[in-house]
Design a protein around this motif. Structure first.
Motif, PDB file in Angstrom:
ATOM      1  N   ALA A  59       0.817  -1.226   0.000  1.00  0.00           N
ATOM      2  CA  ALA A  59       0.000   0.000   0.000  1.00  0.00           C
ATOM      3  C   ALA A  59       0.849   1.273   0.000  1.00  0.00           C
ATOM      4  O   ALA A  59       0.408   2.314   0.486  1.00  0.00           O
ATOM      5  CB  ALA A  59      -0.963   0.006   1.189  1.00  0.00           C
ATOM      6  N   ARG A  60       2.042   1.217  -0.605  1.00  0.00           N
ATOM      7  CA  ARG A  60       2.934   2.381  -0.602  1.00  0.00           C
ATOM      8  C   ARG A  60       3.180   2.930  -2.012  1.00  0.00           C
ATOM      9  O   ARG A  60       4.008   3.813  -2.203  1.00  0.00           O
ATOM     10  CB  ARG A  60       4.264   2.020   0.065  1.00  0.00           C
ATOM     11  CG  ARG A  60       4.089   1.504   1.482  1.00  0.00           C
ATOM     12  CD  ARG A  60       5.413   1.235   2.165  1.00  0.00           C
ATOM     13  NE  ARG A  60       6.063   2.455   2.604  1.00  0.00           N
ATOM     14  CZ  ARG A  60       7.218   2.494   3.285  1.00  0.00           C
ATOM     15  NH1 ARG A  60       7.836   1.371   3.588  1.00  0.00           N
ATOM     16  NH2 ARG A  60       7.742   3.641   3.653  1.00  0.00           N
ATOM     17  N   GLY A  61       2.461   2.398  -2.990  1.00  0.00           N
ATOM     18  CA  GLY A  61       2.627   2.875  -4.354  1.00  0.00           C
ATOM     19  C   GLY A  61       1.882   4.173  -4.597  1.00  0.00           C
ATOM     20  O   GLY A  61       0.951   4.529  -3.865  1.00  0.00           O
ATOM     21  N   LYS A  62       2.271   4.884  -5.660  1.00  0.00           N
ATOM     22  CA  LYS A  62       1.648   6.172  -5.953  1.00  0.00           C
ATOM     23  C   LYS A  62       1.857   6.559  -7.412  1.00  0.00           C
ATOM     24  O   LYS A  62       2.713   6.027  -8.111  1.00  0.00           O
ATOM     25  CB  LYS A  62       2.236   7.258  -5.049  1.00  0.00           C
ATOM     26  CG  LYS A  62       3.736   7.444  -5.217  1.00  0.00           C
ATOM     27  CD  LYS A  62       4.293   8.439  -4.202  1.00  0.00           C
ATOM     28  CE  LYS A  62       5.826   8.555  -4.341  1.00  0.00           C
ATOM     29  NZ  LYS A  62       6.376   9.518  -3.348  1.00  0.00           N
ATOM     30  N   ILE A  63       1.032   7.498  -7.844  1.00  0.00           N
ATOM     31  CA  ILE A  63       1.176   8.158  -9.143  1.00  0.00           C
ATOM     32  C   ILE A  63       1.575   9.601  -8.881  1.00  0.00           C
ATOM     33  O   ILE A  63       0.910  10.299  -8.105  1.00  0.00           O
ATOM     34  CB  ILE A  63      -0.134   8.128  -9.957  1.00  0.00           C
ATOM     35  CG1 ILE A  63      -0.659   6.706 -10.108  1.00  0.00           C
ATOM     36  CG2 ILE A  63       0.059   8.802 -11.308  1.00  0.00           C
ATOM     37  CD1 ILE A  63       0.200   5.791 -10.930  1.00  0.00           C
ATOM     38  N   THR A  64       2.663  10.053  -9.497  1.00  0.00           N
ATOM     39  CA  THR A  64       3.168  11.407  -9.273  1.00  0.00           C
ATOM     40  C   THR A  64       3.063  12.224 -10.556  1.00  0.00           C
ATOM     41  O   THR A  64       3.328  11.725 -11.649  1.00  0.00           O
ATOM     42  CB  THR A  64       4.628  11.364  -8.787  1.00  0.00           C
ATOM     43  OG1 THR A  64       4.679  10.688  -7.533  1.00  0.00           O
ATOM     44  CG2 THR A  64       5.206  12.756  -8.623  1.00  0.00           C
ATOM     45  N   VAL A 106      -6.034   8.730  -3.845  1.00  0.00           N
ATOM     46  CA  VAL A 106      -6.642   9.576  -2.827  1.00  0.00           C
ATOM     47  C   VAL A 106      -7.234   8.678  -1.740  1.00  0.00           C
ATOM     48  O   VAL A 106      -7.170   7.449  -1.832  1.00  0.00           O
ATOM     49  CB  VAL A 106      -7.725  10.488  -3.440  1.00  0.00           C
ATOM     50  CG1 VAL A 106      -7.111  11.437  -4.445  1.00  0.00           C
ATOM     51  CG2 VAL A 106      -8.840   9.673  -4.097  1.00  0.00           C
ATOM     52  N   LYS A 107      -7.775   9.289  -0.729  1.00  0.00           N
ATOM     53  CA  LYS A 107      -8.336   8.541   0.393  1.00  0.00           C
ATOM     54  C   LYS A 107      -9.376   7.522  -0.089  1.00  0.00           C
ATOM     55  O   LYS A 107     -10.245   7.839  -0.896  1.00  0.00           O
ATOM     56  CB  LYS A 107      -8.987   9.501   1.386  1.00  0.00           C
ATOM     57  CG  LYS A 107      -9.458   8.831   2.672  1.00  0.00           C
ATOM     58  CD  LYS A 107     -10.015   9.845   3.644  1.00  0.00           C
ATOM     59  CE  LYS A 107     -10.484   9.151   4.932  1.00  0.00           C
ATOM     60  NZ  LYS A 107     -11.037  10.145   5.913  1.00  0.00           N
ATOM     61  N   GLY A 108      -9.237   6.302   0.397  1.00  0.00           N
ATOM     62  CA  GLY A 108     -10.148   5.231   0.000  1.00  0.00           C
ATOM     63  C   GLY A 108      -9.629   4.386  -1.153  1.00  0.00           C
ATOM     64  O   GLY A 108     -10.225   3.371  -1.499  1.00  0.00           O
ATOM     65  N   GLN A 109      -8.516   4.800  -1.758  1.00  0.00           N
ATOM     66  CA  GLN A 109      -7.891   4.050  -2.851  1.00  0.00           C
ATOM     67  C   GLN A 109      -6.518   3.556  -2.390  1.00  0.00           C
ATOM     68  O   GLN A 109      -5.838   4.246  -1.624  1.00  0.00           O
ATOM     69  CB  GLN A 109      -7.717   4.934  -4.093  1.00  0.00           C
ATOM     70  CG  GLN A 109      -8.997   5.569  -4.601  1.00  0.00           C
ATOM     71  CD  GLN A 109      -8.728   6.674  -5.614  1.00  0.00           C
ATOM     72  OE1 GLN A 109      -7.594   7.128  -5.795  1.00  0.00           O
ATOM     73  NE2 GLN A 109      -9.778   7.137  -6.281  1.00  0.00           N
ATOM     74  N   LYS A 121     -10.150  12.595 -10.012  1.00  0.00           N
ATOM     75  CA  LYS A 121      -9.363  11.597  -9.288  1.00  0.00           C
ATOM     76  C   LYS A 121     -10.199  10.398  -8.845  1.00  0.00           C
ATOM     77  O   LYS A 121      -9.738   9.562  -8.073  1.00  0.00           O
ATOM     78  CB  LYS A 121      -8.624  12.203  -8.095  1.00  0.00           C
ATOM     79  CG  LYS A 121      -7.617  13.280  -8.472  1.00  0.00           C
ATOM     80  CD  LYS A 121      -6.776  13.712  -7.289  1.00  0.00           C
ATOM     81  CE  LYS A 121      -5.780  14.782  -7.700  1.00  0.00           C
ATOM     82  NZ  LYS A 121      -4.913  15.186  -6.570  1.00  0.00           N
ATOM     83  N   LYS A 122     -11.418  10.337  -9.357  1.00  0.00           N
ATOM     84  CA  LYS A 122     -12.235   9.154  -9.089  1.00  0.00           C
ATOM     85  C   LYS A 122     -11.573   7.946  -9.740  1.00  0.00           C
ATOM     86  O   LYS A 122     -11.054   8.042 -10.852  1.00  0.00           O
ATOM     87  CB  LYS A 122     -13.640   9.339  -9.657  1.00  0.00           C
ATOM     88  CG  LYS A 122     -14.572   8.148  -9.426  1.00  0.00           C
ATOM     89  CD  LYS A 122     -15.953   8.403 -10.023  1.00  0.00           C
ATOM     90  CE  LYS A 122     -16.869   7.196  -9.802  1.00  0.00           C
ATOM     91  NZ  LYS A 122     -18.233   7.436 -10.379  1.00  0.00           N
ATOM     92  N   GLY A 123     -11.574   6.808  -9.040  1.00  0.00           N
ATOM     93  CA  GLY A 123     -10.928   5.623  -9.574  1.00  0.00           C
ATOM     94  C   GLY A 123     -11.741   4.372  -9.338  1.00  0.00           C
ATOM     95  O   GLY A 123     -12.599   4.322  -8.458  1.00  0.00           O
ATOM     96  N   LYS A 124     -11.455   3.359 -10.140  1.00  0.00           N
ATOM     97  CA  LYS A 124     -12.125   2.068  -9.991  1.00  0.00           C
ATOM     98  C   LYS A 124     -11.112   0.964 -10.269  1.00  0.00           C
ATOM     99  O   LYS A 124     -10.384   1.006 -11.263  1.00  0.00           O
ATOM    100  CB  LYS A 124     -13.307   1.959 -10.958  1.00  0.00           C
ATOM    101  CG  LYS A 124     -14.178   0.732 -10.738  1.00  0.00           C
ATOM    102  CD  LYS A 124     -15.408   0.783 -11.642  1.00  0.00           C
ATOM    103  CE  LYS A 124     -16.357  -0.382 -11.394  1.00  0.00           C
ATOM    104  NZ  LYS A 124     -17.563  -0.294 -12.262  1.00  0.00           N
TER     105      LYS A 124
END
Length: 304
Positions: free
Chosen positions: A73-78, A94-97, A128-131
């Motif tokens: 859970a430490r990955g990200k998009i910059t 974002v929060k919840g993803q 920033k909505k994601g699925k």
């Protein structure tokens, strides 16, 4: 006597023609490296994608640990500028993803797709909505590309390619259809990209002593090996004339390939040359290559 306006017009036409030739591969000449610059300050960057609407880059970053299959859970998009400055560290999630080890990125319109071990995400770049979509039997989702209304995801460890329809499932109420396109063909597909005539292009990645090459697959056909078995190939970009740019972990390079000249190294001394992007600029073609091991982005300016 030729007027100044005519000279300026002729120069402008020549400049545009030159840029078009470089960007779209209209020239058969070998590409040359005009300059290189390196941007530092990242974690472990696996993929970089160019957003033509926003004129920015997005990188997928493992974070501090180079453990590509860990669900930490430490990955990200910059979000990154075209000169390598970090504009928004951790633009996503974002929060919840939750992102673990995000890898291949594809951008079309306002949508960003990214793979993550055994799943693929689609995000809206504005909201920033994601699925997230889980991919059954996929163990190492790697690269991703969109062709027509289908999303193709490579899995080099289980040696398979899957198709997701529709590609944009962000607002879909029904579950997308997931189809295994092929499995266990000794391709170990990594980078994927759309080619000429509806072909899907791929490069393979397995081991130093078991090299893979460049492949093409037409609709309804079996994958075809186009090149020699070169090495451990990762990123892929296909020019309109069929020339290929790709990265290779064995030689630590970015290279150009076509059937006539074979493989020609363009930039070297990478430790982990991963999934890059390319886009035209006023000098020709800019290629941004992430070095997964070093945690850097290298900006390679190409021209004829």
């Amino acid at each position: 006597m030729i007027g100044k306006s005519s000279i300026n017009l002729a120069f402008a036409i020549c400049l545009v023609t030159f840029q078009t030739m470089i960007a779209h591969g209209a020239s058969a000449k070998e590409l040359k490296v005009l300059s290189e610059q390196t941007a530092k300050g990242f974690g472990h960057v696996e993929s970089v994608a160019y957003d033509p609407k926003g004129k920015v880059l997005y990188t997928s970053d493992f974070g501090p640990d180079l453990k590509p299959a860990d669900k930490d859970a430490r990955g990200k998009i910059t979000k990154v500028s075209l000169d390598g400055k970090i504009l928004e560290d951790g633009f996503l999630p974002v929060k919840g993803q939750v992102l673990n080890k995000p890898k291949g990125i594809w951008i079309k319109g306002n949508r960003l797709w990214v793979t993550d071990i055994d799943s693929v995400w689609v995000f809206d770049l504005k909201t920033k909505k994601g699925k997230k979509l889980d991919l059954p039997d996929v163990t190492f989702a790697n690269d991703v590309t969109v062709m027509d209304d289908a999303l193709y995801v490579s899995d080099n460890r289980s040696d398979q390619l899957v198709r997701v329809e529709p590609a944009d499932f962000l607002e879909s109420k029904a579950d997308p259809k997931i189809t295994v396109v092929f499995k266990e063909k000794s391709i170990n597909p990594n980078g994927v990209y759309s080619g000429k005539g509806g072909a899907l292009m791929m490069v393979g990645f397995k081991g130093k002593d078991d090299p893979r090459g460049i492949y093409s697959m037409l609709p309804g056909k079996e994958p075809e090996l186009l090149s020699d078995k070169i090495g451990m190939l990762d990123g892929l970009y296909v020019m309109s004339n069929g020339d290929v740019l790709a990265t290779d972990w064995v030689s630590g390079s970015l290279f150009q390939w076509n059937k006539t000249m074979g493989m020609k190294k363009l930039a070297a001394d990478f430790k982990g040359p991963a999934d890059f992007c390319a886009f035209p600029n006023n000098k020709g073609l800019m290629v941004v290559v992430p070095d997964l091991v070093k945690g850097e982005l290298r900006f390679v300016q190409l021209g004829n």
